[in-house]
Scaffold this active site. Structure first.
Site, short mmCIF file in Angstrom:
data_model
loop_
_atom_site.label_atom_id
_atom_site.label_comp_id
_atom_site.label_asym_id
_atom_site.label_seq_id
_atom_site.Cartn_x
_atom_site.Cartn_y
_atom_site.Cartn_z
N SER A 80 0.84 -1.20 0.03
CA SER A 80 0.09 -0.09 0.00
C SER A 80 0.77 1.22 0.15
O SER A 80 1.85 1.08 0.28
CB SER A 80 -0.88 0.02 1.20
OG SER A 80 -0.11 0.46 2.42
N ASP A 81 0.43 2.39 -0.25
CA ASP A 81 1.04 3.51 -0.15
C ASP A 81 0.98 3.69 1.44
O ASP A 81 0.32 3.27 2.21
CB ASP A 81 0.18 4.90 -1.04
CG ASP A 81 1.01 5.97 -1.13
OD1 ASP A 81 2.17 6.03 -0.62
OD2 ASP A 81 0.37 6.88 -1.45
N TYR A 82 1.99 4.85 1.66
CA TYR A 82 2.10 5.18 3.09
C TYR A 82 0.64 5.45 3.87
O TYR A 82 0.05 6.41 3.21
CB TYR A 82 2.93 6.46 3.37
CG TYR A 82 3.49 6.75 4.62
CD1 TYR A 82 4.65 6.39 4.92
CD2 TYR A 82 2.91 7.69 5.26
CE1 TYR A 82 5.16 6.65 6.45
CE2 TYR A 82 3.33 7.81 6.44
CZ TYR A 82 4.69 7.50 7.00
OH TYR A 82 5.04 7.77 8.32
#
Length: 184
Positions: free
Chosen positions: A18-20
């Site tokens: 996932s993104d941050y």
């Protein structure tokens, strides 16, 4: 998209990260009611690693208790992560990348390489009247709030590093044109 198109149709069997904090942001976007639901939705969608939201660590056990995910769902994701770690040699030497951070020569070499790649990636869309390369005497104005803002060169990762070592547009031009006269 991740399971149907990317995995089944294109045959991608690698790890999806996932993104941050993106999994936890499913709550803020009104997609999930809590961390457990966010974790379940992300895992079921095909996200293997929840980067920095702690949704998998804190939410997946609750989602498992609620029956939203199964042990088989978790195992499928864990299998891909462990396969990647094995391919990277992390079982044989789990701290090799951590040790490399202490090698300034390697860091300098990587930074030189990154700068060379970045320099080659710049594209001038139109060299009207063949202005480049610059002749001996030319006036150049660099305008805008980010022209000489080292702290802003980090983009959205501002909290993860310091501005030292970041080269601004102005600093880069000054270095490249060190012989040119400067007008304040």
């Amino acid at each position: 998209m991740l399971k149907g198109w990317l995995r089944r149709r294109l045959g991608f069997n690698g790890v999806i990260v996932s993104d941050y904090n993106a999994v936890a942001e499913l709550i803020h976007h009104g997609i999930a009611a809590d961390l457990a639901q966010a974790a379940a939705l992300a895992l079921k969608a095909g996200v293997d690693i929840d980067m920095m939201a702690n949704a998998y660590r804190h939410g997946l056990p609750i989602a498992l208790d609620r029956g939203w995910v199964s042990v088989a769902d978790i195992d499928e994701s864990v299998r891909r992560v462990l396969t990647l770690k094995w391919k990277l040699g992390l079982f044989a030497d789990p701290y090799r990348r951590a040790r490399s951070r202490r090698r300034p020569k390697r860091c300098r070499t990587r930074r030189r390489f990154a700068r060379a790649v970045a320099a080659r990636s710049l594209v001038m869309l139109k060299n009207e009247r063949e202005v480049l390369p610059f002749p001996g005497a030319i006036r150049l104005a660099v305008v805008g709030p980010l022209a000489d803002a080292a702290a802003d060169m980090r983009g959205p990762w501002w909290g993860a590093t310091t501005p030292e070592g970041h080269v601004t547009v102005v600093a880069g031009l000054r270095a490249a044109m060190s012989e040119a006269p400067r007008v304040p």
